[in-house]
Design a protein around this motif. Structure first.
Motif, PDB file in Angstrom:
ATOM      1  N   GLN A 273      19.157  23.065  11.839  1.00 17.92           N
ATOM      2  CA  GLN A 273      20.015  22.500  10.808  1.00 17.92           C
ATOM      3  C   GLN A 273      21.377  23.187  10.818  1.00 17.92           C
ATOM      4  OE1 GLN A 273      19.181  19.987   8.457  1.00 17.92           O
ATOM      5  NE2 GLN A 273      17.365  19.669   9.732  1.00 17.92           N
ATOM      6  N   GLN A 274      22.435  22.424  10.589  1.00 11.21           N
ATOM      7  CA  GLN A 274      23.765  23.007  10.453  1.00 11.21           C
ATOM      8  C   GLN A 274      24.040  23.291   8.977  1.00 11.21           C
ATOM      9  OE1 GLN A 274      27.059  21.492  12.752  1.00 11.21           O
ATOM     10  NE2 GLN A 274      25.697  20.273  14.051  1.00 11.21           N
ATOM     11  N   MET A 275      24.490  24.495   8.682  1.00 10.07           N
ATOM     12  CA  MET A 275      24.690  24.888   7.296  1.00 10.07           C
ATOM     13  C   MET A 275      25.750  24.022   6.616  1.00 10.07           C
ATOM     14  SD  MET A 275      24.265  29.035   7.744  1.00 10.07           S
ATOM     15  CE  MET A 275      24.283  29.498   6.018  1.00 10.07           C
ATOM     16  N   GLU A 276      26.764  23.609   7.352  1.00  9.75           N
ATOM     17  CA  GLU A 276      27.842  22.818   6.761  1.00  9.75           C
ATOM     18  C   GLU A 276      27.355  21.474   6.254  1.00  9.75           C
ATOM     19  OE1 GLU A 276      32.097  20.737   8.067  1.00  9.75           O
ATOM     20  OE2 GLU A 276      30.842  21.712   9.574  1.00  9.75           O
ATOM     21  N   THR A 277      26.400  20.858   6.927  1.00  7.30           N
ATOM     22  CA  THR A 277      25.997  19.478   6.624  1.00  7.30           C
ATOM     23  C   THR A 277      24.556  19.349   6.151  1.00  7.30           C
ATOM     24  OG1 THR A 277      25.403  19.146   8.954  1.00  7.30           O
ATOM     25  CG2 THR A 277      27.646  18.549   8.291  1.00  7.30           C
ATOM     26  N   ILE A 278      23.849  20.448   5.967  1.00  5.78           N
ATOM     27  CA  ILE A 278      22.435  20.399   5.623  1.00  5.78           C
ATOM     28  C   ILE A 278      22.198  19.636   4.318  1.00  5.78           C
ATOM     29  CG2 ILE A 278      22.434  22.579   4.329  1.00  5.78           C
ATOM     30  CD1 ILE A 278      19.721  23.198   5.666  1.00  5.78           C
ATOM     31  N   ASP A 279      21.111  18.867   4.264  1.00  2.00           N
ATOM     32  CA  ASP A 279      20.688  18.278   2.997  1.00  2.00           C
ATOM     33  C   ASP A 279      19.413  18.978   2.541  1.00  2.00           C
ATOM     34  OD1 ASP A 279      18.571  17.144   4.439  1.00  2.00           O
ATOM     35  OD2 ASP A 279      19.611  15.231   4.678  1.00  2.00           O
ATOM     36  N   ARG A 280      18.915  18.606   1.374  1.00  2.00           N
ATOM     37  CA  ARG A 280      17.765  19.326   0.822  1.00  2.00           C
ATOM     38  C   ARG A 280      16.523  19.194   1.693  1.00  2.00           C
ATOM     39  NH1 ARG A 280      21.032  18.166  -3.402  1.00  2.00           N
ATOM     40  NH2 ARG A 280      21.108  19.611  -5.166  1.00  2.00           N
ATOM     41  N   ALA A 281      16.426  18.131   2.456  1.00  2.00           N
ATOM     42  CA  ALA A 281      15.293  17.955   3.359  1.00  2.00           C
ATOM     43  C   ALA A 281      15.324  18.951   4.512  1.00  2.00           C
ATOM     44  CB  ALA A 281      15.272  16.528   3.907  1.00  2.00           C
ATOM     45  N   GLY A 282      16.449  19.615   4.701  1.00  2.00           N
ATOM     46  CA  GLY A 282      16.574  20.622   5.740  1.00  2.00           C
ATOM     47  C   GLY A 282      16.132  22.002   5.302  1.00  2.00           C
ATOM     48  N   LEU A 283      15.579  22.108   4.099  1.00  2.00           N
ATOM     49  CA  LEU A 283      15.032  23.362   3.588  1.00  2.00           C
ATOM     50  C   LEU A 283      13.510  23.224   3.518  1.00  2.00           C
ATOM     51  CD1 LEU A 283      17.581  23.887   0.665  1.00  2.00           C
ATOM     52  CD2 LEU A 283      17.626  24.995   2.918  1.00  2.00           C
ATOM     53  N   VAL A 284      12.787  24.234   3.966  1.00  2.00           N
ATOM     54  CA  VAL A 284      11.336  24.137   4.078  1.00  2.00           C
ATOM     55  C   VAL A 284      10.658  25.280   3.328  1.00  2.00           C
ATOM     56  CG1 VAL A 284      11.431  25.303   6.325  1.00  2.00           C
ATOM     57  CG2 VAL A 284       9.404  24.010   5.696  1.00  2.00           C
ATOM     58  N   ALA A 285       9.627  24.950   2.541  1.00  2.00           N
ATOM     59  CA  ALA A 285       8.855  25.947   1.801  1.00  2.00           C
ATOM     60  C   ALA A 285       7.749  26.511   2.692  1.00  2.00           C
ATOM     61  CB  ALA A 285       8.256  25.323   0.545  1.00  2.00           C
ATOM     62  N   VAL A 286       7.600  27.829   2.669  1.00  2.00           N
ATOM     63  CA  VAL A 286       6.680  28.528   3.568  1.00  2.00           C
ATOM     64  C   VAL A 286       5.884  29.555   2.770  1.00  2.00           C
ATOM     65  CG1 VAL A 286       6.544  29.979   5.638  1.00  2.00           C
ATOM     66  CG2 VAL A 286       8.340  28.254   5.460  1.00  2.00           C
ATOM     67  N   ARG A 287       4.605  29.697   3.107  1.00  2.00           N
ATOM     68  CA  ARG A 287       3.805  30.769   2.517  1.00  2.00           C
ATOM     69  C   ARG A 287       4.161  32.085   3.193  1.00  2.00           C
ATOM     70  NH1 ARG A 287      -1.351  30.280   3.792  1.00  2.00           N
ATOM     71  NH2 ARG A 287      -0.968  28.602   5.297  1.00  2.00           N
ATOM     72  N   MET A 288       4.323  33.127   2.382  1.00  2.00           N
ATOM     73  CA  MET A 288       4.812  34.399   2.898  1.00  2.00           C
ATOM     74  C   MET A 288       3.744  35.187   3.643  1.00  2.00           C
ATOM     75  SD  MET A 288       6.910  37.334   0.834  1.00  2.00           S
ATOM     76  CE  MET A 288       8.246  36.182   0.532  1.00  2.00           C
ATOM     77  N   SER A 289       2.521  35.223   3.128  1.00  2.00           N
ATOM     78  CA  SER A 289       1.503  36.113   3.692  1.00  2.00           C
ATOM     79  C   SER A 289       1.202  35.846   5.168  1.00  2.00           C
ATOM     80  CB  SER A 289       0.221  36.072   2.851  1.00  2.00           C
ATOM     81  OG  SER A 289      -0.186  34.757   2.581  1.00  2.00           O
ATOM     82  N   PRO A 290       1.107  34.583   5.630  1.00  2.00           N
ATOM     83  CA  PRO A 290       0.863  34.391   7.070  1.00  2.00           C
ATOM     84  C   PRO A 290       2.027  34.858   7.941  1.00  2.00           C
ATOM     85  CG  PRO A 290       0.361  32.387   5.822  1.00  2.00           C
ATOM     86  CD  PRO A 290       1.088  33.305   4.905  1.00  2.00           C
ATOM     87  N   ILE A 291       3.244  34.781   7.404  1.00  2.00           N
ATOM     88  CA  ILE A 291       4.406  35.242   8.178  1.00  2.00           C
ATOM     89  C   ILE A 291       4.414  36.767   8.247  1.00  2.00           C
ATOM     90  CG2 ILE A 291       6.906  35.169   8.405  1.00  2.00           C
ATOM     91  CD1 ILE A 291       5.502  32.455   8.736  1.00  2.00           C
ATOM     92  N   LEU A 292       4.124  37.424   7.124  1.00  2.00           N
ATOM     93  CA  LEU A 292       4.068  38.883   7.134  1.00  2.00           C
ATOM     94  C   LEU A 292       2.959  39.387   8.057  1.00  2.00           C
ATOM     95  CD1 LEU A 292       4.616  39.659   3.340  1.00  2.00           C
ATOM     96  CD2 LEU A 292       6.268  39.931   5.204  1.00  2.00           C
ATOM     97  N   ALA A 293       1.870  38.633   8.147  1.00  2.00           N
ATOM     98  CA  ALA A 293       0.778  39.037   9.034  1.00  2.00           C
ATOM     99  C   ALA A 293       1.224  39.090  10.485  1.00  2.00           C
ATOM    100  CB  ALA A 293      -0.401  38.077   8.872  1.00  2.00           C
ATOM    101  N   LEU A 294       2.166  38.234  10.850  1.00  2.00           N
ATOM    102  CA  LEU A 294       2.696  38.255  12.221  1.00  2.00           C
ATOM    103  C   LEU A 294       3.312  39.606  12.566  1.00  2.00           C
ATOM    104  CD1 LEU A 294       4.483  34.773  12.438  1.00  2.00           C
ATOM    105  CD2 LEU A 294       2.615  35.548  13.914  1.00  2.00           C
ATOM    106  N   LEU A 295       3.952  40.237  11.572  1.00  2.00           N
ATOM    107  CA  LEU A 295       4.664  41.492  11.822  1.00  2.00           C
ATOM    108  C   LEU A 295       3.722  42.632  12.184  1.00  2.00           C
ATOM    109  CD1 LEU A 295       7.195  41.072   8.936  1.00  2.00           C
ATOM    110  CD2 LEU A 295       7.866  41.563  11.278  1.00  2.00           C
ATOM    111  N   ASP A 296       2.461  42.524  11.749  1.00  2.00           N
ATOM    112  CA  ASP A 296       1.494  43.592  12.014  1.00  2.00           C
ATOM    113  C   ASP A 296       0.481  43.207  13.084  1.00  2.00           C
ATOM    114  OD1 ASP A 296       2.536  45.409  10.085  1.00  2.00           O
ATOM    115  OD2 ASP A 296       1.583  44.244   8.499  1.00  2.00           O
ATOM    116  N   ALA A 297       0.656  42.036  13.687  1.00  2.00           N
ATOM    117  CA  ALA A 297      -0.300  41.575  14.692  1.00  2.00           C
ATOM    118  C   ALA A 297      -0.246  42.457  15.938  1.00  2.00           C
ATOM    119  CB  ALA A 297      -0.009  40.126  15.060  1.00  2.00           C
ATOM    120  N   ASP A 298      -1.393  42.730  16.505  1.00  2.00           N
ATOM    121  CA  ASP A 298      -1.504  43.530  17.726  1.00  2.00           C
ATOM    122  C   ASP A 298      -2.583  42.903  18.616  1.00  2.00           C
ATOM    123  OD1 ASP A 298      -1.250  45.528  19.606  1.00  2.00           O
ATOM    124  OD2 ASP A 298      -2.481  46.968  18.496  1.00  2.00           O
TER     125      ASP A 298
END
Length: 254
Positions: free
Chosen positions: A46-71
């Protein structure tokens, strides 16, 4: 949540305005934390200059944080698959590849809004031998008031988990040394991250960091910057009237 998404959308579009010279084309991303385990982030491509609300996405935090500790460290394709699976709406566009560092900073720095941009003046310095010096010193009072007594500084790392890991190391060291989270994170050969409690504060910090970069570049061309002393910086950032001003700025819409 609707109001926060509207604020994030406005912040994103504002940072994308060409006159601000914060980003071009698909550069940059923004995010906002909406509850304990949910944040909204600019989608990939998405381009910040022209983005519409559909260009924003809601994400659950815990699965993303789990990536940081994955081994072992997940591959890029595994990172993308886990980020897609973390979306609240699986039909929504995919989040930015930098979703991991947004989750990290929102979780560990106690802030609500993040603005990541690539301003030309800032990147000029971050691509130079004086990048770490720019991060660690302050040139004028309002730079210290808005951007903090110094910035966290991160050596170059590949976008995705390598960058998120490098940011985590730098920010945790900053918090340990300073007793508080940074307001600015500077990424060598890359860009700027502003951390704020409000969308206005994230914008204010971004614009002040850009002014500071322009001042630094101008001073460097005139024989070199004359920085504020560490004592003066600490005095300024602890003055009650300056703390009041900073808080007023963060909540002002004007």
């Amino acid at each position: 949540m609707t109001d926060l998404i509207s604020e994030l959308w406005t912040l994103t579009r504002t940072l994308g305005e060409p006159a601000r010279d914060c980003v071009i084309i698909g550069e940059g991303n923004t995010s906002v934390r909406v509850d304990d385990d949910t944040f909204v982030i600019k989608a990939s491509g998405q381009q910040m200059e022209t983005i519409d609300r559909a260009g924003l996405v809601a994400v659950r935090m815990s699965p993303i944080l789990a990536l940081l500790d994955a081994d072992p460290v997940p591959s890029m394709e595994q990172q993308k698959a886990q980020a897609r699976a973390a979306k609240l709406d699986l039909n929504a566009p995919d989040p930015s590849i930098e979703v991991s560092f947004h989750a990290l900073l929102l979780a560990e720095c106690g802030v609500k809004f993040i603005a990541h941009t690539h301003p030309t003046a800032v990147v000029q310095i971050l691509c130079s031998q004086r990048a770490a010096e720019f991060a660690s010193r302050r040139s004028f009072p309002d730079e210290a008031v808005l951007c903090g007594p110094r910035s966290a500084f991160v050596e170059y790392a590949d976008p995705g988990l390598p960058l998120a890991h490098a940011i985590r190391d730098s920010v945790r060291a900053f918090i340990r040394d300073e007793g508080e989270s940074p307001r600015v994170v500077l990424l060598r050969n890359h860009g700027l991250i502003a951390l704020g409690q409000t969308a206005r504060e994230a914008l204010n910090i971004t614009m002040m960091a850009i002014k500071a970069a322009r001042v630094f570049l101008g001073a460097a061309s005139l024989g070199g910057p004359e920085f504020l002393s560490d004592e003066d910086v600490q005095h300024i950032v602890r003055r009650p009237d300056e703390i009041y001003r900073r808080n007023q700025f963060a909540h002002s819409n004007s």
